[in-house]
Design a protein around this motif. Structure first.
Motif, PDB file in Angstrom:
ATOM      1  N   CYS A 119      47.188  65.827  15.868  1.00 55.80           N
ATOM      2  CA  CYS A 119      47.765  65.593  17.197  1.00 55.80           C
ATOM      3  C   CYS A 119      46.871  66.236  18.241  1.00 55.80           C
ATOM      4  CB  CYS A 119      49.165  66.203  17.291  1.00 55.80           C
ATOM      5  SG  CYS A 119      49.769  66.281  18.993  1.00 55.80           S
ATOM      6  N   TYR A 121      47.360  67.087  21.211  1.00 52.47           N
ATOM      7  CA  TYR A 121      47.961  68.195  21.968  1.00 52.47           C
ATOM      8  C   TYR A 121      47.903  69.480  21.147  1.00 52.47           C
ATOM      9  CZ  TYR A 121      49.612  64.541  25.067  1.00 52.47           C
ATOM     10  OH  TYR A 121      49.677  63.482  25.934  1.00 52.47           O
ATOM     11  N   PHE A 122      48.127  69.326  19.846  1.00 51.46           N
ATOM     12  CA  PHE A 122      48.029  70.485  18.960  1.00 51.46           C
ATOM     13  C   PHE A 122      46.599  71.023  18.938  1.00 51.46           C
ATOM     14  CE2 PHE A 122      47.285  72.050  14.545  1.00 51.46           C
ATOM     15  CZ  PHE A 122      48.123  73.161  14.591  1.00 51.46           C
ATOM     16  N   CYS A 129      52.106  73.478  22.948  1.00 49.81           N
ATOM     17  CA  CYS A 129      53.180  72.585  22.517  1.00 49.81           C
ATOM     18  C   CYS A 129      54.118  73.296  21.539  1.00 49.81           C
ATOM     19  CB  CYS A 129      52.597  71.315  21.916  1.00 49.81           C
ATOM     20  SG  CYS A 129      52.017  71.522  20.235  1.00 49.81           S
ATOM     21  N   LEU A 130      55.183  72.609  21.213  1.00 48.63           N
ATOM     22  CA  LEU A 130      56.209  73.128  20.301  1.00 48.63           C
ATOM     23  C   LEU A 130      55.627  73.715  19.028  1.00 48.63           C
ATOM     24  CD1 LEU A 130      59.116  70.530  19.987  1.00 48.63           C
ATOM     25  CD2 LEU A 130      59.210  72.851  20.917  1.00 48.63           C
ATOM     26  N   LYS A 131      54.750  72.965  18.423  1.00 42.82           N
ATOM     27  CA  LYS A 131      54.215  73.378  17.129  1.00 42.82           C
ATOM     28  C   LYS A 131      53.429  74.684  17.236  1.00 42.82           C
ATOM     29  CE  LYS A 131      53.038  70.537  13.453  1.00 42.82           C
ATOM     30  NZ  LYS A 131      53.816  71.284  12.480  1.00 42.82           N
ATOM     31  N   CYS A 137      57.204  69.164  23.390  1.00 42.33           N
ATOM     32  CA  CYS A 137      56.265  68.269  22.716  1.00 42.33           C
ATOM     33  C   CYS A 137      55.665  67.378  23.789  1.00 42.33           C
ATOM     34  CB  CYS A 137      56.988  67.440  21.667  1.00 42.33           C
ATOM     35  SG  CYS A 137      55.934  66.138  21.014  1.00 42.33           S
ATOM     36  N   PHE A 138      54.366  67.523  24.015  1.00 42.05           N
ATOM     37  CA  PHE A 138      53.705  66.751  25.074  1.00 42.05           C
ATOM     38  C   PHE A 138      53.606  65.263  24.733  1.00 42.05           C
ATOM     39  CE2 PHE A 138      52.403  71.049  25.857  1.00 42.05           C
ATOM     40  CZ  PHE A 138      52.258  71.141  27.225  1.00 42.05           C
ATOM     41  N   ALA A 139      53.758  64.961  23.437  1.00 44.79           N
ATOM     42  CA  ALA A 139      53.566  63.572  23.022  1.00 44.79           C
ATOM     43  C   ALA A 139      54.728  62.679  23.460  1.00 44.79           C
ATOM     44  CB  ALA A 139      53.399  63.501  21.514  1.00 44.79           C
ATOM     45  N   HIS A 147      50.708  58.633  17.416  1.00 48.19           N
ATOM     46  CA  HIS A 147      51.765  59.487  16.888  1.00 48.19           C
ATOM     47  C   HIS A 147      52.731  58.718  15.979  1.00 48.19           C
ATOM     48  CE1 HIS A 147      50.158  62.368  19.741  1.00 48.19           C
ATOM     49  NE2 HIS A 147      50.848  63.293  19.101  1.00 48.19           N
ATOM     50  N   CYS A 155      58.945  67.419  16.730  1.00 45.52           N
ATOM     51  CA  CYS A 155      57.492  67.250  16.792  1.00 45.52           C
ATOM     52  C   CYS A 155      57.188  65.879  16.200  1.00 45.52           C
ATOM     53  CB  CYS A 155      56.845  68.380  15.989  1.00 45.52           C
ATOM     54  SG  CYS A 155      55.153  68.073  15.484  1.00 45.52           S
ATOM     55  N   HIS A 156      56.234  65.159  16.779  1.00 46.77           N
ATOM     56  CA  HIS A 156      55.995  63.767  16.390  1.00 46.77           C
ATOM     57  C   HIS A 156      54.618  63.530  15.788  1.00 46.77           C
ATOM     58  CE1 HIS A 156      59.739  62.408  18.325  1.00 46.77           C
ATOM     59  NE2 HIS A 156      59.494  63.407  19.156  1.00 46.77           N
ATOM     60  N   ILE A 157      54.087  64.516  15.114  1.00 45.15           N
ATOM     61  CA  ILE A 157      52.793  64.331  14.460  1.00 45.15           C
ATOM     62  C   ILE A 157      52.896  63.248  13.396  1.00 45.15           C
ATOM     63  CG2 ILE A 157      51.961  66.696  14.714  1.00 45.15           C
ATOM     64  CD1 ILE A 157      52.817  66.912  11.589  1.00 45.15           C
TER      65      ILE A 157
HETATM   66  S1  SF4 Z   1      53.625  66.009  18.246  1.00 44.74           S
HETATM   67 FE1  SF4 Z   1      54.320  67.305  19.949  1.00 44.74          FE
HETATM   68  S2  SF4 Z   1      54.996  69.247  19.102  1.00 44.74           S
HETATM   69 FE2  SF4 Z   1      53.942  68.099  17.515  1.00 44.74          FE
HETATM   70  S3  SF4 Z   1      51.892  68.933  17.521  1.00 44.74           S
HETATM   71 FE3  SF4 Z   1      51.889  67.149  18.889  1.00 44.74          FE
HETATM   72  S4  SF4 Z   1      52.465  67.872  20.935  1.00 44.74           S
HETATM   73 FE4  SF4 Z   1      52.854  69.511  19.462  1.00 44.74          FE
END
Ligand code: SF4
Ligand SMILES: Cc1cc2nc3c(=O)[nH]c(=O)nc-3n(C[C@H](O)[C@H](O)[C@H](O)COP(=O)(O)OP(=O)(O)OC[C@H]3O[C@@H](n4cnc5c(N)ncnc54)[C@H](O)[C@@H]3O)c2cc1C
Lengths: 327, 740, 82
Positions: A119, A121-122, A129-131, A137-139, A147, A155-157
């Motif tokens: 991800c 954002y991760f 982000c959340l993780k 969760c920016f996604a 995603h 989380c939507h990885i």
């Molecule tokens: S899906 Fe959202 S919470 Fe999960 S790693 Fe990506 S941005 Fe972070």
């Protein structure tokens, strides 16, 4: 990257001793294809790395006719191994398509199964982000074209491991060692959704190691993996599927269908499995199974197209397992 | 243009009329010659700026803003100075001054120099910065929306610019009178240059004098930039660029990072190397602006293009424009109007990128032309042929506009006669299709270009010219032209380039390098050779004009036996080398190129994935100097065009304006296995002299691929990149009502 | 014949001597055949030679329109002109 200490563990025992219970502080280092990149981007900042390339790197036959594969086996070795190719084409095919030749020469089975999400954002430190312990969760309302199309978050990885997908389809078990001894879990139970573990993707404790993948004898199962990637090389699958079809003559008696790159864990498609049972392998059954596989998909704002791609992956993996030309 | 600020150019020096040798006499020119620095490059002996290590050198690193729009409230660099190995740390934003504002992610806030890269990175992270984060604008839609915050001093959207041709033309009437009209919105994405060698340099002070090794496309512009930014004498600045790893228009000066390296070097009292990270490279070194166009275009029943009306916009990031001209000026649309606005967002400002404006304009125009052909049910090639600019009174097309000749040539090569009219109706999910597009580029050469040639008493020859080889083969061309003129083998001459102490040559941009340096090097070499002839002639008891330099000898033209070896001739110089200058003259080069490209693609309609199977290119570039390096420009241009068509995309998070793919993993570039068979026909025009070729071959690749996808699938994708998502969406739309 | 100067990059004595664009370093005086597409809507990017970026010493964007007489950082020192 942040400076770190390095422990060159000679064996499992030394490696476990050098790891600790706190998440992220002491990390096993295998090929480093994933971990070093995370460290360069300051997403992982371990204090100590423990070399686990000295873990078992053999592929051994088990008494029941299966294989026991050491975590330190490289992806290239796995893809080329004659027994793996003969008994478990789904696994060999997945290993052969990972990344690039350089990545496959260095990356290991254990590292692949335990790699962290891609991800973006991760992976970019400016997104808390959340993780990573952040608040959102920016996604969700951001750039989610790569995603998950299954799962309820938060989380939507998509799980990044291409090998985890055939591992589940083939009914693999993972051997885990830790300070308290060893245990075995099924590949399917190894991966957990974010509501169960937001900060990791598996049941592994920080001071445990995955040491072996144990594959049961394939019996009459035909297996295959089909990946859809945009670039031919150096790219991630947009979606993939591994299938293992247990055959009685021309008829499928039972099936395992698992999709990759569609959810935070490799996504088992039980509907597709049911649709295949008792059928012959054909374009029509494969399509019906693919329809069932993507039923219930919940795409996000930008990734609706992945439903179609996952559908194609499932259909083509089934046909490929049946030896039917897919395109 | 700089004309007004510059003294009028001196009249061309009087002297002998300059020509290239007759084609039959050419030993090197026009032949396929391998680049002379190829072996050094492949063996790692060629040292790029990135490779250079100076004694006692420190490593510089920037602290870049993580925020796309913010105000710096305070900076404290003292913690950085406490990191072991750190020798200098400077703030680059003044929280109390006018530069406190951050306009885009990656803007430089502070910098450090340390004994290792790791220490520099640790130190940068130790710096304490307080930001006031402001709401950033991430997309053109956001910037244009009525309730957006106004982040730019004169508004988020520029005033409208208008092109109307002919003046006062009634576009609407012409459209109304058209038999068919195509109406649609088209767009292209932001592409970053992604130079393999990131921007940067090494700065070393010697008292008040500065030596800078810089990865630049312009050693002289870099000297100008460094001296002004550091307020020093130009003569105290020495810029060196031996080898450089790609710029594509983004490296025309020292940039902030080399100025910062010079400041750090001064502060630390040691040379400092500062090369940007890959992430910074994507964020702050420029990009190709996006383009959007709402187009209405018409054609009459006979296939004559009637009118083109476009409302266009795009973003060049923070504060810079995003202009492009449509219709792309290949086909003669009757009347045309373009109304354009630049939209500003909080992202790195654009810079010139390989054929600025052209690939965008070409894509939009060529897709519209294909759609008009569809409306007419006419072969799109036929429609193109019918609408090329009229030939001159002599029935001939301009040498710069040879599409009428090239289209059929390329069509023949790709097998256009096998092209199916609409979608591939074959069974199975893989659909095949073909498409085409044309390009043009001006090129030219700078009449201020100068070179200096030395012939040494031991027979050596050195050609000095302040150009630089940005990977295009310029060093090889300088050597070839010099050797050809002296009648020597390539290995017998030295091409000295990439140094601001050498005579002025332009920055390598606008495809003008070959047009600038070729005439100048030829003239300097001729002047030096003629001076040698003057020395040699008396001993042969002939007039200097009777001599020729050929096959390593200086000899009498009509009596080759009468003469001597080059070395013997040079020995007559005694202790006095010959020094001769050369100034650019008209007549040895020209400007204006044209070309066409055809693509043959396969589209998997169950995944939306396109594989380019073959690209056919017919292109001219005047007189070909080196066939291999010329072809290599075309290969590179087409590969970059494939990247623009399918893969490359700067993706900003729509909520924060931060780039989510500032790397080479999710900023996709074509890899070896994504590169199709590329079939190049270069048209030699020896009578025109060389014309630059760096830019034209990248212009029409994306348009040809987009048209091929439509031909394969029957679905129209009107936006780049042509991702699986975009192709699947178009297929879906086509099935439920039509994209046409 | 000279290359027609695009209006959108027509730098005059009114403009700041620190204003830069690619054409200044690349073409100087270009001899060229008429190319027929010298339009006003082109892709020129500008920068300031002092800051080496697209923002001036006053922290505002560098543009042809703005970098002229009246702007606080505008410089007309002829000796400094290119
Ligand atoms: S899906 Fe959202 S919470 Fe999960 S790693 Fe990506 S941005 Fe972070
Ligand atoms: C451009 C690119 C494309 C790629 N494409 C793909 C792809 O298509 N499919 C795919 O699956 N992968 C892909 N990868 C990822 C790559 O395959 C994996 O990163 C690699 O297999 C990891 O193996 P490694 O040995 O290098 O792991 P490392 O980087 O050493 O480790 C990865 C993680 O696993 C942990 N770990 C390592 N060994 C163990 C162990 N024995 N027990 C417990 N934890 C352990 C580490 O601590 C670390 O967190 C790609 C990578 C890149 C850079």
């Amino acid at each position: 990257m942040k400076a770190f200490a390095y422990v060159n563990a000679a064996n499992e025992k030394e490696a476990i001793a050098a790891l600790g219970p706190e998440r992220g502080r002491m990390l096993p280092l295998a090929g480093g294809m994933d971990l070093l990149a995370l460290m360069k981007d300051y997403v992982a900042q371990p204090e100590r790395l423990v070399n686990v390339k000295n873990l078992d790197r053999t592929v051994a036959k088990t008494p029941d006719g299966g294989l026991r594969i050491g975590a330190a086996v490289t992806l290239a070795a796995l893809a080329q191994h004659a027994d793996v190719r003969r008994l478990y084409p789904a696994l060999a095919e997945a290993a052969a398509e990972v990344g690039t030749p350089q990545i496959r020469n260095v990356g290991t089975l254990g590292g692949n199964l335990n790699q962290r999400p891609r991800c973006w954002y991760f992976r970019n430190e400016e997104f808390p982000c959340l993780k990573k312990g952040g608040a959102r969760c920016f996604a969700v309302d951001g750039e989610n074209q790569f995603h998950a199309i299954f799962g309820d978050g938060p989380c939507h990885i998509v799980h990044p491991s291409s090998l985890a997908v055939p591992a589940i389809a083939l009914g693999a078990r993972f051997r885990i060692v830790g300070p308290a001894g060893e245990r075995e879990v099924t590949a399917a139970d190894y991966y957990v959704m974010p509501d169960r573990n937001l900060y990791g993707e598996t049941v592994l404790a920080p001071n445990e190691l995955l040491t072996h993948v144990i594959l049961p004898a394939p019996g009459t199962a035909k297996s295959a993996t089909y990946e859809v990637r945009f670039k031919q090389s150096h790219d991630w699958p947009l979606a993939m599927a591994s299938v293992a079809l247990v055959m009685n003559g021309q008829t499928i008696t039972s099936a395992r269908v698992v999709m990759g790159a569609v959810a935070p864990v490799p996504w088992r498609a039980e509907g597709a499995e049911a649709a295949l049972a008792g059928k012959r392998i054909s374009e029509a059954t494969a399509t019906a199974a693919a329809d069932a596989a993507v039923k219930g998909a919940k795409p996000m704002t930008q990734n609706g197209y992945k439903v179609q791609i996952a559908h194609t992956a499932v259909k083509r993996a089934i046909l490929k397992a049946g030896g039917i030309a897919v395109v | 243009m700089a004309d007004e600020q510059n003294p009028p150019a001196a009249p061309p020096p009087s002297g002998p009329a300059r020509t290239w040798p007759p084609v039959a006499d050419r030993a090197l020119l026009g032949k396929p010659i391998r680049r002379i620095d190829g072996p050094d490059k492949s063996q790692g002996k060629a040292k790029y700026t990135y490779d250079i290590v100076r004694p006692g050198m420190l490593y510089g690193r920037l602290l870049s803003s993580p925020h796309p729009y913010a105000v710096v409230k305070s900076i404290d660099v003292t913690p950085a100075l406490k990191v072991p190995g750190v020798k200098a740390a400077i703030a680059l934003k003044d929280p109390a001054g006018p530069t406190a504002k951050i306009w885009y992610q990656g803007e430089e806030v502070a910098a450090v120099a340390a004994t290792t890269e790791e220490a520099a990175e640790d130190a940068v992270r130790a710096i304490k910065v307080e930001y006031e984060i402001l709401p950033a604008l991430a997309t053109v839609e956001q910037s244009m929306s009525a309730n957006a915050p106004v982040n730019f001093p004169k508004g988020n959207v520029s005033a409208e610019r208008l092109t109307l041709r002919p003046d006062k033309a009634d576009v609407e009437a012409a459209l109304k009178a058209s038999a068919h009209i195509v109406e649609g919105t088209y767009s292209t994405q932001v592409q970053t240059h992604t130079s393999l060698e990131t921007h940067g340099g090494i700065c070393e002070w010697n008292g008040e004098k500065l030596t800078a090794w810089v990865s630049t496309q312009a050693v002289h512009a870099t000297r100008d930039g460094l001296s002004r930014a550091l307020q020093m004498q130009q003569s105290d600045v020495h810029v060196i660029t031996d080898y450089m790893g790609g710029g594509f228009g983004s490296k025309l000066g020292p940039d902030v990072q080399v100025v910062i390296a010079a400041k750090l070097a001064k502060e630390a009292g040691a040379p400092v190397k500062l090369m940007l990270t890959r992430k910074e490279e994507h964020l702050i070194t420029g990009n190709r602006p996006s383009a959007y166009a709402k187009v209405k275009a018409g054609v009459d029943a006979q296939g004559k293009l009637t009118a083109f009306d476009a409302e266009t916009w795009g973003t060049g990031g923070a504060g810079q424009g995003a202009g492009f001209n449509i219709p792309y000026p290949v086909y003669a649309f009757g009347v045309l109007r373009q109304r354009h606005k630049d939209v500003f967002i909080n992202a790195g400002p654009q810079r010139a990128m390989r054929a600025p404006g052209h690939p965008q304009a070409c894509f939009i125009t060529e897709v519209v032309v294909d759609e008009l052909a569809d409306r007419l049910r006419m072969d799109p090639l036929e429609l193109r042929m019918r609408n090329l600019p009229p030939a001159g009174p002599d029935g001939q097309d301009l040498p710069t506009q040879q599409w009428r000749k090239y289209f059929p040539m390329a069509a023949d090569k790709i097998g256009w006669s096998r092209r199916h009219a609409t979608a591939d109706t074959g069974s199975g999910p893989i659909k095949r299709g073909m498409g085409c597009a044309a390009n043009r580029w001006a090129g030219g050469g700078s009449n201020r270009t100068r070179a200096a040639c030395e012939i040494l008493p031991d027979g050596g020859v050195v050609m000095r010219i302040g150009t630089q080889d940005i990977g295009t083969g310029t060093r090889t061309l300088v050597a070839m032209i010099t050797a050809e003129t002296m009648g020597l083998p390539l290995t017998a001459v030295k091409a000295a380039i990439g140094d601001s102490e050498y005579p002025w040559a332009p920055g390598s941009g606008g495809s003008t390098t070959v047009g600038s340096i070729s005439p100048t090097v030829r003239i300097a070499a001729e002047n030096a050779r003629d001076a040698l002839f003057a020395k040699v002639a008396p001993s042969l008891r002939v007039e200097p004009a009777a001599l020729v330099a050929k096959d390593g000898r200086v000899q009498v033209k009509d009596n080759p036996a009468k003469g001597m070896t080059w070395k013997e001739a040079c020995r007559l110089l005694g202790v006095q080398p010959i020094s001769a200058d050369g100034a650019w003259q008209q007549g040895l080069s020209s400007s204006g190129t044209s070309g066409v490209q055809f693509a043959d693609v396969e589209v998997d309609i169950e995944t939306g994935i396109t594989r380019v199977k073959r690209v056919v290119c017919v292109q001219d570039c005047g007189m070909i100097v080196d066939r291999i390096t010329a072809e290599s420009q075309v290969y590179g241009g087409i590969i970059m065009g494939i990247g623009f068509a399918l893969f490359e995309h700067r993706i900003l998070d729509r909520n924060t304006a931060k780039m989510v793919n500032p790397n080479m993993e999710f900023y996709l570039l074509p890899g070896m296995s994504d590169i199709p068979e590329i079939d190049i026909t270069l048209i030699d025009q020896p009578e025109r002299g060389p014309v630059g070729l760096g830019e034209p071959p990248t212009i029409s690749t994306a348009a040809a691929i987009a048209n091929a996808i439509a031909n394969a699938t029957g679905a129209r994708v009107r936006s780049l990149p042509l991702t699986p998502a975009a192709v699947l969406a178009a297929l879906h739309e086509e099935r439920s009502g039509g994209t046409r | 014949m000279t290359h027609p100067t695009l209006a959108s990059r027509h730098v005059t004595p009114m403009h700041c001597s620190h204003l830069r664009h690619k054409g200044m370093y690349v073409t100087g005086d270009v001899t060229s055949e008429p190319n027929g597409f010298a339009d006003d809507i082109d892709a020129t990017s500008f920068w300031c030679v002092c800051t080496q970026k697209a923002f001036g010493p006053d922290g505002l964007p560098v543009t042809l329109e703005d970098c002229a007489t009246g702007r606080s950082c505008c410089n007309h020192d002829a000796a400094e002109a290119t």
